[in-house]
Design an enzyme around this catalytic site. Structure first.
Site, PDB file in Angstrom:
ATOM      1  N   GLU A  77     172.036  13.863  25.838  1.00  0.00           N
ATOM      2  CA  GLU A  77     172.668  15.133  25.504  1.00  0.00           C
ATOM      3  C   GLU A  77     173.034  15.217  24.028  1.00  0.00           C
ATOM      4  O   GLU A  77     172.996  16.289  23.432  1.00  0.00           O
ATOM      5  CB  GLU A  77     173.932  15.322  26.336  1.00  0.00           C
ATOM      6  CG  GLU A  77     173.694  15.381  27.839  1.00  0.00           C
ATOM      7  CD  GLU A  77     175.000  15.315  28.614  1.00  0.00           C
ATOM      8  OE1 GLU A  77     175.988  15.899  28.145  1.00  0.00           O
ATOM      9  OE2 GLU A  77     175.037  14.676  29.677  1.00  0.00           O
ATOM     10  N   ASP A  78     173.404  14.080  23.420  1.00  0.00           N
ATOM     11  CA  ASP A  78     174.018  14.102  22.092  1.00  0.00           C
ATOM     12  C   ASP A  78     173.072  13.802  20.938  1.00  0.00           C
ATOM     13  O   ASP A  78     173.305  14.256  19.826  1.00  0.00           O
ATOM     14  CB  ASP A  78     175.172  13.090  22.035  1.00  0.00           C
ATOM     15  CG  ASP A  78     176.295  13.458  22.980  1.00  0.00           C
ATOM     16  OD1 ASP A  78     176.270  14.593  23.473  1.00  0.00           O
ATOM     17  OD2 ASP A  78     177.163  12.621  23.232  1.00  0.00           O
ATOM     18  N   ASP A 134     208.730   9.598  55.278  1.00  0.00           N
ATOM     19  CA  ASP A 134     207.880   8.415  55.135  1.00  0.00           C
ATOM     20  C   ASP A 134     207.218   8.366  53.760  1.00  0.00           C
ATOM     21  O   ASP A 134     206.013   8.389  53.603  1.00  0.00           O
ATOM     22  CB  ASP A 134     206.825   8.359  56.244  1.00  0.00           C
ATOM     23  CG  ASP A 134     206.006   9.630  56.327  1.00  0.00           C
ATOM     24  OD1 ASP A 134     206.482  10.653  55.799  1.00  0.00           O
ATOM     25  OD2 ASP A 134     204.907   9.590  56.900  1.00  0.00           O
ATOM     26  N   ASP A 163     182.801   7.434  34.669  1.00  0.00           N
ATOM     27  CA  ASP A 163     182.828   8.406  33.570  1.00  0.00           C
ATOM     28  C   ASP A 163     183.942   9.426  33.791  1.00  0.00           C
ATOM     29  O   ASP A 163     184.746   9.710  32.897  1.00  0.00           O
ATOM     30  CB  ASP A 163     181.453   9.087  33.509  1.00  0.00           C
ATOM     31  CG  ASP A 163     181.413  10.238  32.511  1.00  0.00           C
ATOM     32  OD1 ASP A 163     182.049  10.120  31.454  1.00  0.00           O
ATOM     33  OD2 ASP A 163     180.739  11.247  32.796  1.00  0.00           O
ATOM     34  N   HIS A 216     174.908   6.862  28.863  1.00  0.00           N
ATOM     35  CA  HIS A 216     174.876   8.028  29.749  1.00  0.00           C
ATOM     36  C   HIS A 216     174.961   9.368  29.023  1.00  0.00           C
ATOM     37  O   HIS A 216     174.614  10.400  29.601  1.00  0.00           O
ATOM     38  CB  HIS A 216     175.980   7.917  30.822  1.00  0.00           C
ATOM     39  CG  HIS A 216     177.364   8.186  30.329  1.00  0.00           C
ATOM     40  ND1 HIS A 216     178.186   7.201  29.832  1.00  0.00           N
ATOM     41  CD2 HIS A 216     178.091   9.335  30.269  1.00  0.00           C
ATOM     42  CE1 HIS A 216     179.351   7.712  29.496  1.00  0.00           C
ATOM     43  NE2 HIS A 216     179.318   9.013  29.752  1.00  0.00           N
ATOM     44  N   HIS A 273     184.172   5.978  24.459  1.00  0.00           N
ATOM     45  CA  HIS A 273     184.088   6.492  25.839  1.00  0.00           C
ATOM     46  C   HIS A 273     183.026   5.762  26.661  1.00  0.00           C
ATOM     47  O   HIS A 273     183.342   5.239  27.735  1.00  0.00           O
ATOM     48  CB  HIS A 273     183.841   7.993  25.821  1.00  0.00           C
ATOM     49  CG  HIS A 273     183.505   8.566  27.156  1.00  0.00           C
ATOM     50  ND1 HIS A 273     184.372   8.545  28.232  1.00  0.00           N
ATOM     51  CD2 HIS A 273     182.362   9.158  27.610  1.00  0.00           C
ATOM     52  CE1 HIS A 273     183.791   9.106  29.283  1.00  0.00           C
ATOM     53  NE2 HIS A 273     182.566   9.482  28.934  1.00  0.00           N
TER      54      HIS A 273
END
Length: 752
Positions: free
Chosen positions: A90-91, A273, A153, A86, A62
């Site tokens: 968090e991980d 259209d 992202d 990024h 990712h």
């Protein structure tokens, strides 16, 4: 972000490669920068080791895909590093300090701006979403690369959303449609904007998406011949005129077709259209020459020409738009622009990195982008509540706009449906706060007037004027809404503190205690027990109904040593033994005096609309303040039994700020001149009519519903007596509340 899961690596057979990313980065970055990108990948790979996406791929695929998107826009090395990193905060537990040591402060700031506030506690998903967006906005204002990486992202997550549950797909898709797609549009990133819209439509409304996709596929064959004829005719026409051009036929996006069907209430067969054409020429004069040739080739549809070259959109977009009647009478939209305009239109602010030094128009685009960010920051500064902030932002991100002029010719862009008040706040906060009227095209207009493109607006101000809560019902821009609420909150804070002081004083009066005489030591203990930091905060909580005055009074008695912390084993936080007077009764304490001019912290209950002369009682509603009822109001009587601790004694002050609205019903004989006679009688009696509606009783009788302004109950009695003397009037009734019958005929609020 897709869900992560940890599984044994041998169960996964995915090869992770950063070769495409390195090849793209090497094509425009120096070797030293490419080396830093490799290092960021290694750090990210270790951080996400053992984590997998819901699709089954290693999670690190990712951030690699996000970095590849950023590299396709030729973002610099720091942005590519941030894209790869990024999610590491968090991980993996990596800190901002770790990233500063390894990659420098600039990359660490970018990553921090992209990281969610996972460690904080939020009361709801909406609050978390709003606070995360607020954080991202502040980082985006410092460095625009934050939002470009975030959009990359989000785009990759949307491309790989199929594996998620329907509920999660819908939630993420709607969030994208409401926030991220409009941001991309406002930054001019039209390619990303269109793809995010299409993917959001697909996942939020899958059945509608599939039905519409099949309909377009079925119609494509039927319309291919028409498109071919138009392309051939346009190319020949422009070639004969010696205008160098590239002509593209394009099918409109499914979401665009869907929006048109919804907004104009059309079936798919009525949307003619579905195809549009883009004409790209070498310079601006050729744009207008090409427009002239196309208008000779096909007949233009009146009112369907827009010149976004002379007046660019707020995101820097420039083009000529015209709709022509093509073969077989089919309306066809044409967009005419230069190559430079085309790059800005498709890539937006990302073109700054893609075409640095090549497009002069990018300086203007960057200025407009800065203006957008500044307006968002202004809203952020005036809004304390995260959910309210997100509401304002959503309003401002919608792409539809009107363009109006100041008296000196400056163009200002406002959301569609914007009013005079929105314009005033766009000029300056002080102008908005003090506006009383406006001249629109030299004609005096009220503040709620909706502006149209091309209007010339001049604001009329008065130094002692201030924002009215009614304005919130019609303003459209986030800036105006946030500024009005900020001002009202500031004013309301003073009013609620005063009301809270009066309520607490009243609750303490039976024990012969005065707030003004309480010492610092007692106040400190009271604030500590109440878990607030200042006296103003505590008193404002009482005035706004978030705390009950008798319970706080009990804390005062405890602080003074006059009462135990528990009474009969009842916890302090839930004790209301001392709280409530019976309706209309007292506990040897003076009632709160109601003057009528206290502001929005004291309101008359709409269920009974008391006026001076009525016996009244007060209810402290949570989050609102003091609500005044008549003591005979049935709704009040029922509420007293449920929450006795919130009721308090009130009475009208000797000097009252007038007038007061009151509702009156009249049953009248339906004869010529009846309404005029009634209006004249009301005027003679000194009553101002603020609203009138009418309903049928029988063919010969009408029921008139008036809202009139009176001074007090005696004034009302005189008015009712005068009305009963009118020969056309059969019955007159005071209506306590908003029980007007919905009518087919409404006379707009006005003075009579």
């Amino acid at each position: 972000m897709q869900a992560r899961e940890s599984q044994p690596e041998q169960t996964r057979q995915h090869v992770v490669s950063i070769s495409p990313l390195i090849d793209m980065a090497s094509s425009y970055l120096p070797e030293a920068e490419v080396k830093r990108v490799r290092e960021a990948y290694k750090f990210s790979d270790v951080a996400h080791l053992g984590q997998f996406r819901a699709t089954g791929e290693p999670y690190v695929t990712h951030p690699i895909a996000v970095a590849e998107l950023c590299a396709s826009w030729r973002l610099d090395g720091q942005a590519l590093q941030a894209a790869l990193l990024h999610d590491v905060m968090e991980d993996s537990g990596a800190t901002k300090e770790d990233l500063i040591d390894r990659f420098g402060p600039a990359v660490a700031e970018l990553v921090d701006g992209l990281s969610k506030l996972d460690k904080m506690e939020f009361s709801s998903r909406e609050e978390a979403q709003a606070e995360n967006f607020r954080k991202m906005l502040l980082a985006m204002a410092r460095d625009l690369r934050v939002i470009l990486v975030k959009l990359a992202d989000r785009l990759h997550n949307m491309r790989t959303l199929d594996i998620m549950s329907p509920a999660k797909k819908r939630r993420i898709a709607l969030e994208t449609l409401e926030i991220y797609a409009p941001i991309a549009h406002r930054l001019g990133l039209n390619e990303i904007f269109r793809e995010l819209q299409e993917l959001s439509f697909k996942h939020a409304y899958p059945l509608r998406y599939n039905v519409l996709r099949k309909a377009v596929l079925a119609a494509r064959g039927n319309r291919r011949e028409v498109v071919g004829k138009i392309l051939e005719a346009v190319e020949k026409c422009l070639g004969d005129a010696k205008i160098e051009s590239q002509v593209y036929g394009r099918e409109k996006a499914l979401y665009g077709i869907y929006r048109k069907m919804i907004e104009k209430r059309l079936s798919f067969s009525q949307v003619l259209d579905v195809y549009g054409f883009r004409v790209v020429v070498k310079d601006m004069p050729n744009c207008y020459m090409a427009l002239g040739m196309l208008h000779q080739l096909f007949k233009p549809v009146p009112g369907k020409f827009k010149d976004y070259i002379a007046i660019p959109k707020v995101n820097g977009y420039q083009s000529l738009h015209t709709t022509l009647l093509g073969p077989y009478g089919t309306p066809v939209e044409f967009q005419i622009r230069t190559e430079e305009m085309h790059q800005v239109a498709e890539k937006g602010i990302a073109a700054h990195w893609l075409y640095k030094g090549e497009a002069a128009g990018l300086n203007q685009l960057q200025t407009q982008t800065h203006r957008l960010l500044q307006s968002l920051l202004d809203i952020q500064n005036q809004t304390g509540d995260s959910a309210e902030f997100l509401e304002h932002i959503k309003v401002d991100l919608f792409p539809d706009a009107v363009y109006v002029f100041t008296p000196n010719g400056k163009i200002m862009s406002l959301p569609r449906g914007a009013t005079v008040v929105d314009f005033a706040y766009a000029v300056h906060t002080d102008v908005g706060n003090q506006c009383v009227a406006a001249r629109v095209n030299q004609v005096i207009e009220p503040l709620r007037t909706v502006l149209k493109s091309g209007d010339v607006v001049e604001i009329i101000t008065a130094p002692h004027s201030r924002p009215n809560p009614v304005w919130l019902g019609f303003v459209r821009s986030g800036k105006a809404r946030s500024e009005i609420r900020h001002y009202l909150k500031s004013m309301n804070l003073e009013e609620t503190v005063r009301l809270g002081t009066r309520l607490l004083d009243q609750a303490l009066e039976a024990d012969d205690i005065r707030l003004a005489e309480m010492g610092t030591e007692v106040w400190d203990k009271l604030l500590k027990d109440s878990q607030v930091s200042t006296r103003e905060e505590l008193l404002a909580d009482i005035g706004a109904g978030r705390r009950v005055a008798p319970v706080v009074a009990r804390r005062v008695l405890i602080a003074l040593g006059r009462m135990d912390a528990r009474l009969d084993g009842t916890p302090l936080a839930t004790s209301v033994e001392l709280a409530a007077p019976a309706a209309g009764g007292s506990q040897n304490r003076a009632p709160i005096l109601i003057h009528g001019g206290e502001g929005i912290s004291v309101q008359r209950a709409p269920c009974c609309l008391p006026i001076p002369g009525d016996k009244i009682i007060g209810y402290v509603r949570k989050g609102t303040g003091l609500i005044i009822h008549t003591d005979e109001c049935e709704i009040a009587r029922r509420q007293i039994r449920k929450e006795p601790e919130r009721w308090t004694d009130v009475q009208w002050a000797p000097e009252i700020v007038r007038p007061f609205d009151v509702n009156v019903d009249l049953q009248v004989i339906n004869e010529k001149g009846a309404l005029a006679t009634i209006a004249a009688t009301l005027s003679d009696a000194g009553a101002n009519i603020t609203n009138l509606s009418m309903s049928d009783e029988t063919p010969y009788r009408k029921l008139l519903h008036f809202t009139i302004q009176v001074s007090d109950r005696i004034h009302l009695a005189k008015i009712l007596m005068a009305l009963r003397r009118i020969e056309y009037v059969e019955r007159v009734t005071r209506v306590k509340g908003k029980s007007f019958v919905k009518s087919r005929l409404v006379v707009a609020s006005s003075s009579t």
